[in-house]
Design a protein around this motif. Structure first.
Motif, PDB file in Angstrom:
ATOM      1  N   PRO A 120       0.808  -1.224   0.000  1.00 46.21           N
ATOM      2  CA  PRO A 120       0.000   0.000   0.000  1.00 46.21           C
ATOM      3  C   PRO A 120       0.843   1.277   0.000  1.00 46.21           C
ATOM      4  CG  PRO A 120      -0.915  -1.572   1.546  1.00 46.21           C
ATOM      5  CD  PRO A 120       0.408  -2.127   1.098  1.00 46.21           C
ATOM      6  N   GLY A 121       1.928   1.268   0.757  1.00 45.58           N
ATOM      7  CA  GLY A 121       2.803   2.439   0.798  1.00 45.58           C
ATOM      8  C   GLY A 121       3.498   2.670  -0.529  1.00 45.58           C
ATOM      9  N   PHE A 122       3.979   1.594  -1.143  1.00 52.33           N
ATOM     10  CA  PHE A 122       4.595   1.723  -2.470  1.00 52.33           C
ATOM     11  C   PHE A 122       3.580   2.236  -3.480  1.00 52.33           C
ATOM     12  CE2 PHE A 122       8.069  -1.178  -1.132  1.00 52.33           C
ATOM     13  CZ  PHE A 122       9.140  -0.488  -1.678  1.00 52.33           C
ATOM     14  N   LEU A 123       2.383   1.678  -3.480  1.00 52.39           N
ATOM     15  CA  LEU A 123       1.371   2.073  -4.460  1.00 52.39           C
ATOM     16  C   LEU A 123       1.008   3.550  -4.347  1.00 52.39           C
ATOM     17  CD1 LEU A 123      -0.986  -1.040  -4.351  1.00 52.39           C
ATOM     18  CD2 LEU A 123       0.544  -0.380  -6.220  1.00 52.39           C
ATOM     19  N   THR A 124       0.772   4.024  -3.129  1.00 51.04           N
ATOM     20  CA  THR A 124       0.384   5.426  -2.975  1.00 51.04           C
ATOM     21  C   THR A 124       1.538   6.357  -3.310  1.00 51.04           C
ATOM     22  OG1 THR A 124       0.810   5.303  -0.590  1.00 51.04           O
ATOM     23  CG2 THR A 124      -1.481   5.039  -1.310  1.00 51.04           C
ATOM     24  N   THR A 125       2.742   6.004  -2.893  1.00 47.30           N
ATOM     25  CA  THR A 125       3.909   6.846  -3.161  1.00 47.30           C
ATOM     26  C   THR A 125       4.201   6.923  -4.657  1.00 47.30           C
ATOM     27  OG1 THR A 125       4.869   6.275  -1.015  1.00 47.30           O
ATOM     28  CG2 THR A 125       6.364   7.167  -2.664  1.00 47.30           C
ATOM     29  N   ILE A 126       4.239   5.775  -5.318  1.00 46.69           N
ATOM     30  CA  ILE A 126       4.541   5.751  -6.750  1.00 46.69           C
ATOM     31  C   ILE A 126       3.426   6.411  -7.545  1.00 46.69           C
ATOM     32  CG2 ILE A 126       4.929   4.253  -8.750  1.00 46.69           C
ATOM     33  CD1 ILE A 126       6.270   2.254  -6.768  1.00 46.69           C
ATOM     34  N   GLU A 141      15.890   6.011 -14.762  1.00 46.09           N
ATOM     35  CA  GLU A 141      16.196   5.104 -13.656  1.00 46.09           C
ATOM     36  C   GLU A 141      16.367   5.877 -12.347  1.00 46.09           C
ATOM     37  OE1 GLU A 141      15.977   1.720 -13.470  1.00 46.09           O
ATOM     38  OE2 GLU A 141      15.136   2.058 -15.458  1.00 46.09           O
ATOM     39  N   ASP A 142      16.907   7.095 -12.430  1.00 39.04           N
ATOM     40  CA  ASP A 142      17.038   7.918 -11.228  1.00 39.04           C
ATOM     41  C   ASP A 142      15.665   8.254 -10.655  1.00 39.04           C
ATOM     42  OD1 ASP A 142      19.797   7.891 -11.266  1.00 39.04           O
ATOM     43  OD2 ASP A 142      19.985   9.857 -12.237  1.00 39.04           O
ATOM     44  N   GLU A 143      14.695   8.557 -11.516  1.00 39.64           N
ATOM     45  CA  GLU A 143      13.336   8.839 -11.043  1.00 39.64           C
ATOM     46  C   GLU A 143      12.725   7.606 -10.391  1.00 39.64           C
ATOM     47  OE1 GLU A 143      10.803  11.802 -13.614  1.00 39.64           O
ATOM     48  OE2 GLU A 143      12.009  10.538 -14.955  1.00 39.64           O
ATOM     49  N   VAL A 144      12.904   6.454 -11.017  1.00 43.73           N
ATOM     50  CA  VAL A 144      12.386   5.208 -10.445  1.00 43.73           C
ATOM     51  C   VAL A 144      13.003   4.974  -9.070  1.00 43.73           C
ATOM     52  CG1 VAL A 144      12.302   2.691 -10.696  1.00 43.73           C
ATOM     53  CG2 VAL A 144      11.879   4.168 -12.689  1.00 43.73           C
ATOM     54  N   ASP A 145      14.325   5.126  -8.977  1.00 42.55           N
ATOM     55  CA  ASP A 145      14.993   4.951  -7.686  1.00 42.55           C
ATOM     56  C   ASP A 145      14.448   5.914  -6.638  1.00 42.55           C
ATOM     57  OD1 ASP A 145      16.591   2.933  -8.736  1.00 42.55           O
ATOM     58  OD2 ASP A 145      18.349   4.227  -9.001  1.00 42.55           O
ATOM     59  N   GLU A 146      14.196   7.145  -7.045  1.00 47.69           N
ATOM     60  CA  GLU A 146      13.656   8.155  -6.129  1.00 47.69           C
ATOM     61  C   GLU A 146      12.247   7.772  -5.662  1.00 47.69           C
ATOM     62  OE1 GLU A 146      13.588  11.549  -3.801  1.00 47.69           O
ATOM     63  OE2 GLU A 146      15.296  10.793  -4.929  1.00 47.69           O
ATOM     64  N   LEU A 147      11.428   7.273  -6.574  1.00 51.14           N
ATOM     65  CA  LEU A 147      10.053   6.916  -6.226  1.00 51.14           C
ATOM     66  C   LEU A 147       9.963   5.738  -5.269  1.00 51.14           C
ATOM     67  CD1 LEU A 147       8.194   7.386  -9.629  1.00 51.14           C
ATOM     68  CD2 LEU A 147       7.933   8.759  -7.553  1.00 51.14           C
ATOM     69  N   VAL A 148      10.854   4.777  -5.410  1.00 53.17           N
ATOM     70  CA  VAL A 148      10.776   3.595  -4.548  1.00 53.17           C
ATOM     71  C   VAL A 148      11.724   3.667  -3.353  1.00 53.17           C
ATOM     72  CG1 VAL A 148      10.054   2.156  -6.483  1.00 53.17           C
ATOM     73  CG2 VAL A 148      12.446   2.166  -5.798  1.00 53.17           C
ATOM     74  N   LYS A 162      10.527  -1.925  -9.172  1.00 49.54           N
ATOM     75  CA  LYS A 162      11.042  -0.942 -10.131  1.00 49.54           C
ATOM     76  C   LYS A 162      10.505  -1.227 -11.531  1.00 49.54           C
ATOM     77  CE  LYS A 162      15.297   0.248  -7.716  1.00 49.54           C
ATOM     78  NZ  LYS A 162      16.764   0.325  -7.841  1.00 49.54           N
ATOM     79  N   LYS A 163      10.412  -2.493 -11.888  1.00 53.20           N
ATOM     80  CA  LYS A 163       9.846  -2.872 -13.185  1.00 53.20           C
ATOM     81  C   LYS A 163       8.394  -2.384 -13.283  1.00 53.20           C
ATOM     82  CE  LYS A 163       8.833  -7.035 -15.901  1.00 53.20           C
ATOM     83  NZ  LYS A 163       8.895  -8.524 -15.863  1.00 53.20           N
ATOM     84  N   ALA A 164       7.632  -2.548 -12.212  1.00 58.32           N
ATOM     85  CA  ALA A 164       6.239  -2.096 -12.196  1.00 58.32           C
ATOM     86  C   ALA A 164       6.156  -0.578 -12.308  1.00 58.32           C
ATOM     87  CB  ALA A 164       5.544  -2.574 -10.922  1.00 58.32           C
ATOM     88  N   CYS A 165       7.065   0.112 -11.661  1.00 55.87           N
ATOM     89  CA  CYS A 165       7.091   1.575 -11.737  1.00 55.87           C
ATOM     90  C   CYS A 165       7.334   2.017 -13.182  1.00 55.87           C
ATOM     91  CB  CYS A 165       8.174   2.102 -10.805  1.00 55.87           C
ATOM     92  SG  CYS A 165       8.223   3.893 -10.668  1.00 55.87           S
ATOM     93  N   ARG A 166       8.307   1.408 -13.842  1.00 54.77           N
ATOM     94  CA  ARG A 166       8.586   1.734 -15.243  1.00 54.77           C
ATOM     95  C   ARG A 166       7.406   1.374 -16.136  1.00 54.77           C
ATOM     96  NH1 ARG A 166      13.583  -0.328 -13.524  1.00 54.77           N
ATOM     97  NH2 ARG A 166      13.101  -2.393 -14.364  1.00 54.77           N
ATOM     98  N   HIS A 167       6.796   0.214 -15.876  1.00 56.62           N
ATOM     99  CA  HIS A 167       5.645  -0.239 -16.669  1.00 56.62           C
ATOM    100  C   HIS A 167       4.466   0.731 -16.516  1.00 56.62           C
ATOM    101  CE1 HIS A 167       3.101  -3.094 -18.783  1.00 56.62           C
ATOM    102  NE2 HIS A 167       2.226  -3.036 -17.785  1.00 56.62           N
ATOM    103  N   ALA A 168       4.191   1.150 -15.294  1.00 53.91           N
ATOM    104  CA  ALA A 168       3.091   2.091 -15.052  1.00 53.91           C
ATOM    105  C   ALA A 168       3.364   3.420 -15.747  1.00 53.91           C
ATOM    106  CB  ALA A 168       2.885   2.313 -13.557  1.00 53.91           C
ATOM    107  N   ALA A 169       4.608   3.896 -15.675  1.00 53.68           N
ATOM    108  CA  ALA A 169       4.960   5.149 -16.345  1.00 53.68           C
ATOM    109  C   ALA A 169       4.746   5.029 -17.852  1.00 53.68           C
ATOM    110  CB  ALA A 169       6.409   5.522 -16.043  1.00 53.68           C
TER     111      ALA A 169
END
Length: 180
Positions: A120-126, A141-148, A162-169
């Motif tokens: 839940p924390g990852f989902l809301t933050t990302i 990749e720097d943005e992904v690292d910052e988000l997670v 991180k893969k999910a973050c990139r996929h969502a973006a």
């Protein structure tokens, strides 16, 4: 009840807050944490309380759109605010169902969770981070690292998160291009 200085000595306060788009009014002890008010007073158990010191991020919710560690905020401090929990990330499909936020969908598609406690924390933050950026610009990749980077996971090793973050973006970029 008041003291001679005019300050209230009440141990409870009524808080008016919009949670996941729904106006709520709840009377809570003045020292009740937002995480506890969400879980125990409003029955929204998606917000998890991990470390209770603001370190792990599992309790992150959005207050007026910004990620906030709900274990560090008193419920009375969000009086008048809009709070979004993990339950509020999805939206209505106007046919009786829900459409997942692109981050929720990406976590499902990319197998970005194991035990799920930190999710839940990852989902809301990302979600907040991706919603705040220009979707037309490819994510770095720097943005992904910052988000997670502000949330802890003891199970996954972060690769699929991180893969999910990139996929969502990427999904949000594709959706933005389709509406142009």
């Amino acid at each position: 009840m008041s003291t001679s200085t005019g300050r209230s000595t009440s141990t409870e306060r009524t808080v008016t807050v919009t949670v996941n788009g729904v106006p709520q009014q709840v009377t809570v002890p003045v020292r009740r944490l937002l995480s506890d008010a969400l879980r125990h007073d409003l029955g929204l158990t998606g917000t998890h309380s991990g470390c209770e010191h603001g370190v792990c991020g599992s309790c992150t919710v959005l207050v007026d759109g910004a990620p906030v560690r709900s274990c560090l905020v008193l419920a009375v401090q969000v009086d008048g605010a809009a709070v979004t929990t993990v339950e509020g990330l999805s939206r209505s499909d106007h046919q009786g169902g829900q459409v997942l936020h692109p981050v929720q969908e990406a976590f499902r598609e990319c197998h970005a969770l194991q035990c799920g406690y930190c999710t839940p924390g990852f989902l809301t933050t990302i979600a907040a981070g991706l919603d705040a950026r220009d979707p037309a610009v490819p994510i770095t990749e720097d943005e992904v690292d910052e988000l997670v980077g502000g949330n802890l996971c003891r199970c996954t090793g972060y690769a699929n998160i991180k893969k999910a973050c990139r996929h969502a973006a990427e999904q949000m970029r594709t959706a933005a291009e389709a509406t142009r």
